[in-house]
Design an enzyme around this catalytic site. Structure first.
Site, PDB file in Angstrom:
ATOM      1  N   CYS A  42       0.851  -1.186   0.000  1.00  0.00           N
ATOM      2  CA  CYS A  42       0.000   0.000   0.000  1.00  0.00           C
ATOM      3  C   CYS A  42       0.885   1.233   0.000  1.00  0.00           C
ATOM      4  O   CYS A  42       2.047   1.185   0.400  1.00  0.00           O
ATOM      5  CB  CYS A  42      -0.902   0.024   1.239  1.00  0.00           C
ATOM      6  SG  CYS A  42      -2.003  -1.397   1.376  1.00  0.00           S
ATOM      7  N   GLY A  68      -0.215  -0.058  -5.023  1.00  0.00           N
ATOM      8  CA  GLY A  68      -1.536  -0.641  -4.849  1.00  0.00           C
ATOM      9  C   GLY A  68      -2.516  -0.079  -5.849  1.00  0.00           C
ATOM     10  O   GLY A  68      -2.591   1.135  -6.023  1.00  0.00           O
ATOM     11  N   ASN A 144       0.151   0.998   5.915  1.00  0.00           N
ATOM     12  CA  ASN A 144       0.910   0.137   5.019  1.00  0.00           C
ATOM     13  C   ASN A 144       1.621  -0.905   5.869  1.00  0.00           C
ATOM     14  O   ASN A 144       2.406  -0.560   6.750  1.00  0.00           O
ATOM     15  CB  ASN A 144       1.929   0.960   4.226  1.00  0.00           C
ATOM     16  CG  ASN A 144       2.882   0.115   3.391  1.00  0.00           C
ATOM     17  OD1 ASN A 144       3.995   0.530   3.109  1.00  0.00           O
ATOM     18  ND2 ASN A 144       2.457  -1.077   2.986  1.00  0.00           N
ATOM     19  N   GLY A 145       1.324  -2.181   5.626  1.00  0.00           N
ATOM     20  CA  GLY A 145       1.964  -3.246   6.388  1.00  0.00           C
ATOM     21  C   GLY A 145       0.982  -4.341   6.728  1.00  0.00           C
ATOM     22  O   GLY A 145      -0.091  -4.447   6.131  1.00  0.00           O
ATOM     23  N   CYS A 276      12.371  -4.446   4.672  1.00  0.00           N
ATOM     24  CA  CYS A 276      12.021  -5.453   3.671  1.00  0.00           C
ATOM     25  C   CYS A 276      12.928  -5.348   2.446  1.00  0.00           C
ATOM     26  O   CYS A 276      12.883  -4.352   1.716  1.00  0.00           O
ATOM     27  CB  CYS A 276      10.561  -5.276   3.268  1.00  0.00           C
ATOM     28  SG  CYS A 276      10.049  -6.360   1.914  1.00  0.00           S
ATOM     29  N   TYR A 282      11.989  -5.108  -5.858  1.00  0.00           N
ATOM     30  CA  TYR A 282      10.806  -5.077  -6.712  1.00  0.00           C
ATOM     31  C   TYR A 282       9.841  -3.930  -6.451  1.00  0.00           C
ATOM     32  O   TYR A 282       9.401  -3.257  -7.370  1.00  0.00           O
ATOM     33  CB  TYR A 282      10.065  -6.411  -6.559  1.00  0.00           C
ATOM     34  CG  TYR A 282       8.766  -6.541  -7.318  1.00  0.00           C
ATOM     35  CD1 TYR A 282       8.756  -6.878  -8.671  1.00  0.00           C
ATOM     36  CD2 TYR A 282       7.540  -6.346  -6.690  1.00  0.00           C
ATOM     37  CE1 TYR A 282       7.556  -7.006  -9.372  1.00  0.00           C
ATOM     38  CE2 TYR A 282       6.342  -6.472  -7.376  1.00  0.00           C
ATOM     39  CZ  TYR A 282       6.357  -6.807  -8.716  1.00  0.00           C
ATOM     40  OH  TYR A 282       5.181  -6.931  -9.402  1.00  0.00           O
ATOM     41  N   CYS A 422       5.531 -14.585   3.267  1.00  0.00           N
ATOM     42  CA  CYS A 422       5.743 -13.333   3.990  1.00  0.00           C
ATOM     43  C   CYS A 422       4.507 -13.039   4.829  1.00  0.00           C
ATOM     44  O   CYS A 422       3.382 -13.140   4.342  1.00  0.00           O
ATOM     45  CB  CYS A 422       5.993 -12.182   3.022  1.00  0.00           C
ATOM     46  SG  CYS A 422       6.101 -10.574   3.848  1.00  0.00           S
ATOM     47  N   CYS A 473      15.018  -7.609   6.594  1.00  0.00           N
ATOM     48  CA  CYS A 473      14.221  -8.817   6.730  1.00  0.00           C
ATOM     49  C   CYS A 473      14.413  -9.631   5.457  1.00  0.00           C
ATOM     50  O   CYS A 473      14.117  -9.154   4.357  1.00  0.00           O
ATOM     51  CB  CYS A 473      12.742  -8.482   6.919  1.00  0.00           C
ATOM     52  SG  CYS A 473      11.681  -9.952   6.966  1.00  0.00           S
ATOM     53  N   CYS A 476      11.530 -14.245   3.507  1.00  0.00           N
ATOM     54  CA  CYS A 476      10.970 -14.976   2.362  1.00  0.00           C
ATOM     55  C   CYS A 476      12.039 -15.777   1.630  1.00  0.00           C
ATOM     56  O   CYS A 476      11.726 -16.703   0.890  1.00  0.00           O
ATOM     57  CB  CYS A 476      10.267 -14.014   1.399  1.00  0.00           C
ATOM     58  SG  CYS A 476      11.307 -12.669   0.786  1.00  0.00           S
TER      59      CYS A 476
END
Length: 518
Positions: A42, A68, A144-145, A276, A282, A422, A473, A476
């Site tokens: 988001c 988003g 966002n999250g 992240c 990406y 994730c 983090c 993933c």
């Protein structure tokens, strides 16, 4: 077939939320692209102290549209004693807002949100920002999250009488904030209850509050424009409106903006940084600055790292646009191989685009990217992509290249294999649907039909950012989750709660709501 393998604050008065008190320390053949690729999160944007707050928020959301595309919304206000004005709907920012909608959003402060659902379905009731009128006055929130303790908190709140209107975890935050101070509780105490990834914008009648979780999973930046303060998920939103970038909101920081300026609080315990990594790989726009580094530059360096790890003799390097462009450029520059945009992207695919996949083979792939056959015919081609999630789309692209007459097809990926789900705000599918969790590198290579396959390793990916390994983090990729998570957690957990409630209601023979009344 050769395959490379990679190894305390109070609401002391209703005049504002805060008065300072020091706290205690991809494999479905017909799946559309929206299913195959990891989905955007988001975007949040807010401004305080500008006469054209809503219009600037509109432009800010426009710059954050990549984060988003399901829904968009803006809430504006003229300050204490005035009613919050809100407009939100399903669709892109340009579809939701026109001149007439923006003219109605009067005010000197506003927050906006563009959504991809990471918890809760894509419906108008889950579109943000959320707005309430409670004992603390009017409040609006944009998030966002993803919260990892959403189910537990909602159970607790419902037992205490809270009534929820949505299935988004963001509403839980609003309920916690709206509760009156009792037994020493306060707004920062409420924020300390939530766990997971959250970059928040909260607008009260007097303040704009920016909050970033103590791990710093999601980006959030502070800027300034004509004396007004601006907060956005990414700095590219500042560029569009010519705002000056000041700094990033720090992990664990609560930044309060009001008529007196800025003040900062730190209600959360210190945690290790866990930004992240997939923002660099990406999600973020390449023209954004995150952690003091340009995202496009990082992606180019990831391509160089990939070329050094898995070089190949080839005639051209072809990116998968748009997110693979910079990595492919770095790969080509490092090996001095010509770079060519052989895949042409269609940027005008709308939300309601019909998908007659039963009529047109590989429709979902071709409608987004079409191949210029003359560029690849008879050539040894290296395709550079940012990630392979399920593999279906990558496989279809390889088929297209073979049909176009490519002599060889080599695949290079600018991040490690995704093997784990994730739980912090990226909608990666269940682990059993991740191709790297089901196949070895050799098996993936054969499945894709490529002559060789190379993934960038974790060390090379991190090295491209110029930051320490423990800054990110990487769950993933590695399965090392900075916060413990419930394996059953998924984006539809709130819907499952509703289904359980309906099932229980169906079992009741008689209504029991008034059973105690005589």
């Amino acid at each position: 077939m050769k395959c490379h393998q990679n190894t305390t604050l109070n609401a002391g008065s209703f005049g504002g939320l805060f008065s300072v008190i020091s706290p205690d320390k991809r494999d479905i053949d017909q799946a559309p692209n929206s299913v195959v690729f990891p989905q955007h999160e988001c975007g949040v944007f807010g401004i305080f102290g500008h006469p054209n707050a809503a219009v600037l928020t509109y432009y800010g959301l426009f710059a954050l549209q990549h984060r988003g595309q399901e829904s968009a919304g803006i809430v504006s206000s003229n300050g204490p004693g005035t009613t919050f004005l809100v407009h939100k709907d399903m669709g892109l920012v340009s579809q939701v807002f026109g001149q007439s909608e923006l003219e109605k959003l009067k005010g000197t402060r506003a927050i906006g949100h563009t959504r991809y659902s990471t918890t809760g379905t894509s419906t108008i009731k889950n579109a943000q920002p959320f707005v309430v009128d409670c004992v603390r006055g009017q409040m609006a929130i944009a998030h966002n999250g993803n919260l990892i303790n959403a189910d537990l908190l909602r159970d607790e709140l419902e037992r205490k009488g809270s009534i929820f209107q949505t299935t988004a975890d963001s509403e839980i935050i609003l309920h916690l904030l709206a509760r009156p101070s009792e037994n020493g509780s306060n707004v920062l105490a409420a924020l300390r209850r939530i766990e997971g990834a959250f970059s928040l914008l909260i607008m009260s009648e007097r303040e704009l509050i920016a909050v970033r979780d103590p791990f710093g999973w999601r980006p959030l930046a502070l800027g300034k424009l004509d004396g007004a303060y601006v907060v956005a998920s990414e700095t590219c939103a500042f560029d569009l409106i010519h705002a000056e970038f000041i700094r990033e909101i720090e992990p664990g920081e609560v930044l309060i903006i009001d008529e007196n300026g800025l003040r900062s609080e730190r209600p959360f315990p210190d945690e290790r940084p866990a930004f992240c990594m997939f923002e660099y790989v990406y999600f973020a726009r390449p023209d954004s600055i995150i952690g003091g580094v340009n995202v496009g530059k990082v992606r180019t360096e990831m391509g160089r790292e990939l070329a050094r790890r898995f070089p190949v003799d080839a005639d051209i390097v072809v990116p998968v646009p748009d997110s693979g462009n910079y990595a492919a450029l770095g790969f080509a520059e490092e090996l001095k191989i010509p770079f060519a945009h052989a895949f042409v992207r269609n940027h005008y695919i709308g939300r309601t685009f019909l998908q007659p996949s039963q009529l047109i083979r590989d429709f979902d792939v071709r409608v987004k990217l079409n191949l210029i056959k003359e560029m690849v015919a008879g050539k040894r081609v290296v395709v550079v992509d940012d990630s392979i999630v399920r593999g279906t789309t990558s496989r279809a692209r390889v088929v297209n290249l073979r049909e176009a007459g490519a002599k060889e097809v080599h695949m290079r990926v600018s991040c490690p294999p995704h093997r784990f789900a994730c739980h912090y705000g990226i909608d990666f599918p269940d682990p059993e649907k991740l191709i790297a969790n089901q196949m070895s590198i050799e098996e993936i290579c054969k499945y894709l039909g490529v002559d060789s396959l190379g993934y960038l390793d974790v060390e090379g990916m991190v090295r491209a950012t110029g930051k320490p390994l423990n800054s990110f983090c990487l769950a993933c990729f590695t399965g090392d989750y900075p916060l413990p998570v419930d394996p059953a957690l998924d984006k539809f957990i709130m819907e499952k709660r509703e289904q359980r409630a309906k099932a229980l209601a169906a079992e009741e023979v008689h209504p029991t709501l008034f059973a105690d009344l005589k």
